[in-house]
Design a protein around this motif. Structure first.
Motif, PDB file in Angstrom:
ATOM      1  N   PHE A  58       0.762  -1.061   0.059  1.00 23.06           N
ATOM      2  CA  PHE A  58      -0.047   0.112   0.012  1.00 23.06           C
ATOM      3  C   PHE A  58       0.723   1.154  -0.070  1.00 23.06           C
ATOM      4  O   PHE A  58       0.651   2.281  -0.865  1.00 23.06           O
ATOM      5  N   PHE A  59       1.850   1.278   0.744  1.00 20.08           N
ATOM      6  CA  PHE A  59       2.748   2.528   0.812  1.00 20.08           C
ATOM      7  C   PHE A  59       3.568   2.655  -0.411  1.00 20.08           C
ATOM      8  O   PHE A  59       3.734   3.893  -1.060  1.00 20.08           O
ATOM      9  N   LEU A  60       3.899   1.379  -0.980  1.00 20.90           N
ATOM     10  CA  LEU A  60       4.684   1.599  -2.189  1.00 20.90           C
ATOM     11  C   LEU A  60       3.857   2.104  -3.302  1.00 20.90           C
ATOM     12  O   LEU A  60       4.215   3.128  -3.934  1.00 20.90           O
ATOM     13  N   MET A  61       2.566   1.769  -3.268  1.00 24.04           N
ATOM     14  CA  MET A  61       1.687   2.424  -4.262  1.00 24.04           C
ATOM     15  C   MET A  61       1.395   3.915  -4.021  1.00 24.04           C
ATOM     16  O   MET A  61       1.252   4.433  -4.983  1.00 24.04           O
ATOM     17  N   GLY A  62       1.354   4.028  -2.732  1.00 24.84           N
ATOM     18  CA  GLY A  62       1.309   5.629  -2.542  1.00 24.84           C
ATOM     19  C   GLY A  62       2.235   6.414  -2.974  1.00 24.84           C
ATOM     20  O   GLY A  62       2.276   7.662  -3.294  1.00 24.84           O
ATOM     21  N   PHE A  63       3.466   5.814  -2.735  1.00 19.32           N
ATOM     22  CA  PHE A  63       4.732   6.580  -3.123  1.00 19.32           C
ATOM     23  C   PHE A  63       4.598   6.640  -4.953  1.00 19.32           C
ATOM     24  O   PHE A  63       5.139   7.867  -5.237  1.00 19.32           O
ATOM     25  N   ILE A  64       4.401   5.821  -5.461  1.00 16.71           N
ATOM     26  CA  ILE A  64       4.502   5.735  -6.832  1.00 16.71           C
ATOM     27  C   ILE A  64       3.153   6.506  -7.376  1.00 16.71           C
ATOM     28  O   ILE A  64       3.694   7.338  -8.239  1.00 16.71           O
ATOM     29  N   PHE A  65       2.115   6.206  -6.787  1.00 16.41           N
ATOM     30  CA  PHE A  65       1.028   7.169  -7.539  1.00 16.41           C
ATOM     31  C   PHE A  65       0.623   8.068  -6.366  1.00 16.41           C
ATOM     32  O   PHE A  65      -0.492   8.276  -5.863  1.00 16.41           O
ATOM     33  N   ASN A  66       1.556   8.954  -6.220  1.00 13.18           N
ATOM     34  CA  ASN A  66       1.144   9.963  -4.853  1.00 13.18           C
ATOM     35  C   ASN A  66       0.054  11.013  -5.193  1.00 13.18           C
ATOM     36  O   ASN A  66      -0.317  11.486  -4.385  1.00 13.18           O
ATOM     37  N   LYS A  67      -0.552  11.048  -6.435  1.00 13.06           N
ATOM     38  CA  LYS A  67      -1.534  12.009  -6.832  1.00 13.06           C
ATOM     39  C   LYS A  67      -3.108  11.233  -7.017  1.00 13.06           C
ATOM     40  O   LYS A  67      -3.959  11.852  -6.883  1.00 13.06           O
ATOM     41  N   TYR A  68      -2.825   9.760  -6.798  1.00  7.91           N
ATOM     42  CA  TYR A  68      -4.225   9.140  -6.780  1.00  7.91           C
ATOM     43  C   TYR A  68      -5.010   9.190  -5.592  1.00  7.91           C
ATOM     44  O   TYR A  68      -4.335   9.246  -4.508  1.00  7.91           O
ATOM     45  N   SER A  69      -6.248   8.847  -5.788  1.00  2.69           N
ATOM     46  CA  SER A  69      -7.128   8.785  -4.449  1.00  2.69           C
ATOM     47  C   SER A  69      -6.723   7.634  -3.711  1.00  2.69           C
ATOM     48  O   SER A  69      -6.111   6.612  -4.006  1.00  2.69           O
ATOM     49  N   THR A  70      -6.887   7.568  -2.403  1.00  3.50           N
ATOM     50  CA  THR A  70      -6.676   6.544  -1.593  1.00  3.50           C
ATOM     51  C   THR A  70      -7.690   5.237  -1.919  1.00  3.50           C
ATOM     52  O   THR A  70      -6.803   4.121  -1.951  1.00  3.50           O
ATOM     53  N   LEU A  71      -8.743   5.335  -2.368  1.00  2.00           N
ATOM     54  CA  LEU A  71      -9.381   4.239  -3.061  1.00  2.00           C
ATOM     55  C   LEU A  71      -8.656   3.316  -4.211  1.00  2.00           C
ATOM     56  O   LEU A  71      -8.467   2.276  -4.361  1.00  2.00           O
ATOM     57  N   LYS A  72      -8.013   4.318  -5.099  1.00  2.00           N
ATOM     58  CA  LYS A  72      -7.444   3.801  -6.207  1.00  2.00           C
ATOM     59  C   LYS A  72      -6.188   2.973  -5.811  1.00  2.00           C
ATOM     60  O   LYS A  72      -5.736   2.098  -6.392  1.00  2.00           O
ATOM     61  N   ILE A  73      -5.422   3.667  -4.766  1.00  2.00           N
ATOM     62  CA  ILE A  73      -4.295   2.936  -4.304  1.00  2.00           C
ATOM     63  C   ILE A  73      -4.662   1.722  -3.481  1.00  2.00           C
ATOM     64  O   ILE A  73      -3.950   0.759  -3.798  1.00  2.00           O
ATOM     65  N   THR A  74      -5.663   1.702  -3.014  1.00  2.00           N
ATOM     66  CA  THR A  74      -6.150   0.522  -2.289  1.00  2.00           C
ATOM     67  C   THR A  74      -6.450  -0.619  -3.262  1.00  2.00           C
ATOM     68  O   THR A  74      -6.085  -1.846  -3.293  1.00  2.00           O
TER      69      THR A  74
END
Length: 131
Positions: A47-63
């Protein structure tokens, strides 16, 4: 627009990786935690890796991306070709790709990703859209 601080997410990734590695090595933790904590932390790290890569995406998309990635890795463990097993035979390959499919791993990944989702939502709300 929500934007995550990549420096913070990088530090979170490192902390979770260290915790995951320690949870595999420590003999003093209860057997239940020793069994399920490493995979739960792996899901949180994804999850944190996806948040790092896609830092502008919504929390739902990252999830959703985190769940898809984690489930694909677990499902890939059903295949045992010579090439992929040689990668799994390395330390890093084994940690990333795993060895054998377990339904419990899917649950652990989901719990770890849910924890990431809740933390992200809380801090995004608390910080007015920025972590």
């Amino acid at each position: 627009m929500n934007k995550r601080n990549r420096h913070v997410y990088f530090i979170l990734i490192i902390i979770v990786v260290i915790m995951g590695l320690m949870s595999r090595k420590l003999d003093s933790i209860p057997p239940f935690l020793k069994t399920y904590l490493p995979d739960t932390l792996w899901g949180l790290m994804v999850f944190f890796l996806m948040g790092f890569i896609f830092n502008k995406y919504s929390t739902l998309k990252i999830t959703i991306y985190s769940l898809i990635f984690s489930y694909c890795i677990e499902i890939s463990q059903l295949y045992h070709g010579e090439f992929i097993d040689s990668i799994r035979g390395t330390t890093l390959g084994g940690l990333v790709l795993g060895f054998g499919f377990l339904w419990s791993d899917l649950i652990c990944y989901s719990v770890g990703i849910l924890i990431g989702y809740l933390l992200d939502k809380y801090y995004m709300y608390k910080r007015g859209g920025k972590i």
